[in-house]
Scaffold this active site. Structure first.
Site, PDB file in Angstrom:
ATOM      1  N   GLU A  26      59.445  29.761 103.323  1.00 45.67           N
ATOM      2  CA  GLU A  26      59.360  29.640 101.871  1.00 45.67           C
ATOM      3  C   GLU A  26      58.360  28.543 101.523  1.00 45.67           C
ATOM      4  OE1 GLU A  26      63.162  29.086  99.967  1.00 45.67           O
ATOM      5  OE2 GLU A  26      62.282  28.817  97.987  1.00 45.67           O
ATOM      6  N   ASN A  71      64.186  30.608  96.369  1.00 45.59           N
ATOM      7  CA  ASN A  71      64.180  30.214  94.963  1.00 45.59           C
ATOM      8  C   ASN A  71      62.759  30.116  94.416  1.00 45.59           C
ATOM      9  OD1 ASN A  71      66.951  30.035  95.186  1.00 45.59           O
ATOM     10  ND2 ASN A  71      66.980  27.823  95.457  1.00 45.59           N
ATOM     11  N   ASN A 171      65.342  37.274  94.351  1.00 45.74           N
ATOM     12  CA  ASN A 171      66.108  36.412  95.238  1.00 45.74           C
ATOM     13  C   ASN A 171      67.297  35.814  94.492  1.00 45.74           C
ATOM     14  OD1 ASN A 171      66.343  34.539  97.710  1.00 45.74           O
ATOM     15  ND2 ASN A 171      66.235  33.070  96.013  1.00 45.74           N
ATOM     16  N   GLU A 172      68.470  35.913  95.078  1.00 46.33           N
ATOM     17  CA  GLU A 172      69.691  35.250  94.563  1.00 46.33           C
ATOM     18  C   GLU A 172      69.778  35.295  93.036  1.00 46.33           C
ATOM     19  OE1 GLU A 172      70.072  31.313  96.289  1.00 46.33           O
ATOM     20  OE2 GLU A 172      70.610  32.162  98.215  1.00 46.33           O
ATOM     21  N   TYR A 243      75.403  29.793 103.911  1.00 48.87           N
ATOM     22  CA  TYR A 243      75.097  28.536 104.609  1.00 48.87           C
ATOM     23  C   TYR A 243      76.398  27.838 104.969  1.00 48.87           C
ATOM     24  CZ  TYR A 243      70.265  29.215 103.159  1.00 48.87           C
ATOM     25  OH  TYR A 243      69.003  29.721 102.993  1.00 48.87           O
ATOM     26  N   GLU A 291      69.309  35.290 104.533  1.00 49.51           N
ATOM     27  CA  GLU A 291      69.350  33.820 104.593  1.00 49.51           C
ATOM     28  C   GLU A 291      70.672  33.416 105.218  1.00 49.51           C
ATOM     29  OE1 GLU A 291      68.371  31.341 101.241  1.00 49.51           O
ATOM     30  OE2 GLU A 291      66.931  32.836 100.494  1.00 49.51           O
ATOM     31  N   GLN A 352      65.591  28.303 107.691  1.00 48.80           N
ATOM     32  CA  GLN A 352      64.288  28.934 107.678  1.00 48.80           C
ATOM     33  C   GLN A 352      63.642  28.745 109.051  1.00 48.80           C
ATOM     34  OE1 GLN A 352      62.046  28.012 104.112  1.00 48.80           O
ATOM     35  NE2 GLN A 352      63.799  28.334 102.775  1.00 48.80           N
TER      36      GLN A 352
HETATM   37  O1  AHR Z   1      66.696  28.520 102.040  1.00 45.27           O
HETATM   38  C1  AHR Z   1      66.799  27.576 101.016  1.00 45.27           C
HETATM   39  C2  AHR Z   1      67.227  28.196  99.680  1.00 45.27           C
HETATM   40  O2  AHR Z   1      68.552  28.626  99.785  1.00 45.27           O
HETATM   41  C3  AHR Z   1      66.479  29.419  99.235  1.00 45.27           C
HETATM   42  O3  AHR Z   1      65.319  29.114  98.549  1.00 45.27           O
HETATM   43  C4  AHR Z   1      67.464  30.075  98.309  1.00 45.27           C
HETATM   44  O4  AHR Z   1      67.310  31.461  98.254  1.00 45.27           O
HETATM   45  C5  AHR Z   1      68.816  29.631  98.831  1.00 45.27           C
HETATM   46  O5  AHR Z   1      69.605  29.135  97.821  1.00 45.27           O
END
Ligand code: AHR
Length: 501
Positions: A26, A71, A171-172, A243, A291, A352
């Site tokens: 990103e 993001n 995205n999201e 995450y 992700e 990432q």
């Molecule tokens: O990977 C970091 C961020 O985590 C990304 O930009 C977003 O999609 C997620 O919230």
């Protein structure tokens, strides 16, 4: 303690899509600038890409890389990154409160991807922009020529289309932090119309629609049900993100958290099935887990920039989690969960790849180095390709405040096309070894061909630019006798054992 695994050659889950071992770059922090791209670096090639980073990416063998966000994409103008570099605008990146020079855009990233041996997975901006910019971007990237955008690509130096197959529809979009956040119904409509237009331009593409950005979202899983209701037959994958953290400083509980991932996958697989039935559709939709990672170590140090107290810095260190040994076990378990559900999870992107919550780190002007989590990702990518086996795990368990009966032994198994059988084990017991017994039904493989173990470190042990102590060693004591694999898994350990004929 003792634990058993039962595997049989006739009991399989599915063929693993190699794209399960993808990653993500990103425009965020130092992922691009001083990560993959640093023209002044001693290893930089003629295009400004760090060769030391490319070498590490190749070592992992990353099949696809998602780009440019994240993001970031939700307020990104892809046109800012084309044409002569000196004419490209500097923009404020609203997602990360930084400045974007646009020195790297689609041409540069495509060149890097080619050199790193990875395919691009591109995201379009459905936050601040919409259908028109998305279809123009697709035309620029994939159309052979003879149209405005494809001819502009040619004029900008790239004759052949890149022919990118995988496209993310934003995205999201469920997240309040997202520029242009939408309700499920608003997003479902725009995603459907954008998918329709993009497919009208290029029938060969595969489309990924946004699912939940986390199972903690209040809208989960109704979000998926609504979005798929609008888009089911127009898309191929629903995107999930997750995450992990040990904010509670409770490592045993932390290592149990992959059961939440199992639950997340099961739930969305059920929503997909329910929608397919409701629509009487013959089309299949799968999960793109584009992700996933551990993300919490850098939370405190990032606050000043993210809250806007540092102005608009260019490529500052952000999300530079330094991973420890406990994270090796967590990442090992996450990959096990994906392998076990290879029937529905077809794409995975470790978020990432470089410097930003990443397995590969760089020092500006200095070396590139491997984080602790480099290894479970490397082994998954190198040896976790083939057919996922439907194994049974029988193990003592532990309880946490979010789940009961979590198995200390976590495992997955893959039968490769070349006949090798690979087992991935995590012993989540922090104090006791596991005496492991694996029944190999119908397999005649009897030789240990590789045995790698990561064990014996303090849970907080880390690697760095000056040394990479947390690394695998060769396992000892594994044997295969009369169709049974036996080994002792040390307390808190990751282990990959491969057997062959
Ligand atoms: O990977 C970091 C961020 O985590 C990304 O930009 C977003 O999609 C997620 O919230």
């Amino acid at each position: 303690m003792r634990a058993t695994v039962t595997a049989h050659r006739d009991y399989t889950v599915a063929e693993i899509d190699p794209r399960l071992y993808g990653s993500f770059v990103e425009h965020l922090g130092r992922a691009v600038y001083t990560g993959i791209y640093e023209p002044d670096h001693p290893t930089a090639d003629a295009d400004g890409f760090r060769q030391d980073v490319i070498d590490l990416v190749k070592e992992i063998d990353v099949p696809i890389t998602r780009y440019p966000g994240g993001n970031f994409v939700s307020a990104y103008n892809w046109e800012d990154g084309i044409g002569p570099k000196e004419d490209r605008p500097v923009r404020l990146d609203l997602a990360w409160h930084t400045s974007e020079s646009n020195e790297v855009g689609i041409h540069e990233f495509a060149d890097w991807a080619e050199k790193a041996g990875t395919e691009m997975m591109l995201a379009v901006n459905l936050g601040s922009r919409g259908l028109d910019e998305a279809r123009n971007f697709l035309e620029y990237v994939n159309h052979p020529g003879g149209s405005y955008w494809s001819d502009l690509r040619k004029a900008n130096g790239r004759d052949a289309p890149w022919d990118v197959k995988l496209w993310c529809l934003g995205n999201e979009m469920d997240g309040p932090w997202q520029i242009g956040q939408k309700t499920a119904a608003e997003y479902g409509r725009i995603a459907f119309e954008t998918a329709k237009a993009m497919r009208a331009s290029d029938k060969s593409i595969e489309l990924v629609v946004c699912g939940s950005s986390s199972p903690k979202m209040a809208t989960y899983p109704e979000w998926e049900a609504t979005v798929l209701d609008y888009t089911y037959d127009a898309v191929d994958y629903v995107s999930l993100h997750m995450y992990f953290d040990d904010h509670d400083a409770n490592p045993q509980s932390y290592l149990g958290k992959s059961v939440l991932l199992d639950d997340y996958i099961d739930t969305i697989a059920a929503v997909i099935k329910q929608t397919k039935t409701k629509k009487r559709s013959s089309h299949d939709v799968y999960i793109s887990f584009d992700e996933w990672n551990v993300w919490y170590h850098s939370a405190e140090q990032d606050k000043a920039i993210l809250q806007g107290n540092e102005g608009w810095p260019f490529a500052p260190p952000l999300l530079e989690d330094i991973y420890d040994f406990a994270d090796v076990l967590q990442v090992g378990s996450i990959i096990n969960s994906f392998i076990r559900r290879a029937d529905v999870v077809k794409i995975g992107c470790l978020a990432q790849l470089v410097n930003v919550i990443a397995p590969i780190m760089t020092v500006k002007g200095g070396p590139a180095w491997r984080q602790t989590i480099f290894y479970p990702y490397l082994y998954g990518s190198q040896y976790g390709r083939g057919t996922s086996l439907d194994i049974r795990i029988d193990s003592p368990t532990f309880d946490t405040d979010f789940a009961k009966g979590i198995k200390y032994l976590d495992a997955s198994a893959v039968a490769a096309d070349d006949g090798a059988l690979t087992f991935f084990f995590v012993n989540r017991n922090l104090s006791e070894p596991i005496e492991l017994d694996v029944a190999l039904g119908g397999f005649d493989q009897s030789k240990i061909i590789m045995d790698k173990v990561i064990e014996g470190f303090d849970l907080k042990a880390v690697n760095g630019p000056d040394g990479e102590p947390v690394a695998p060693t060769d396992g000892t004591n594994a044997t295969v006798t009369n169709g049974r694999l036996s080994a002792t898994l040390p307390p808190a350990s990751y282990r990959m054992i491969r057997i062959g004929a």
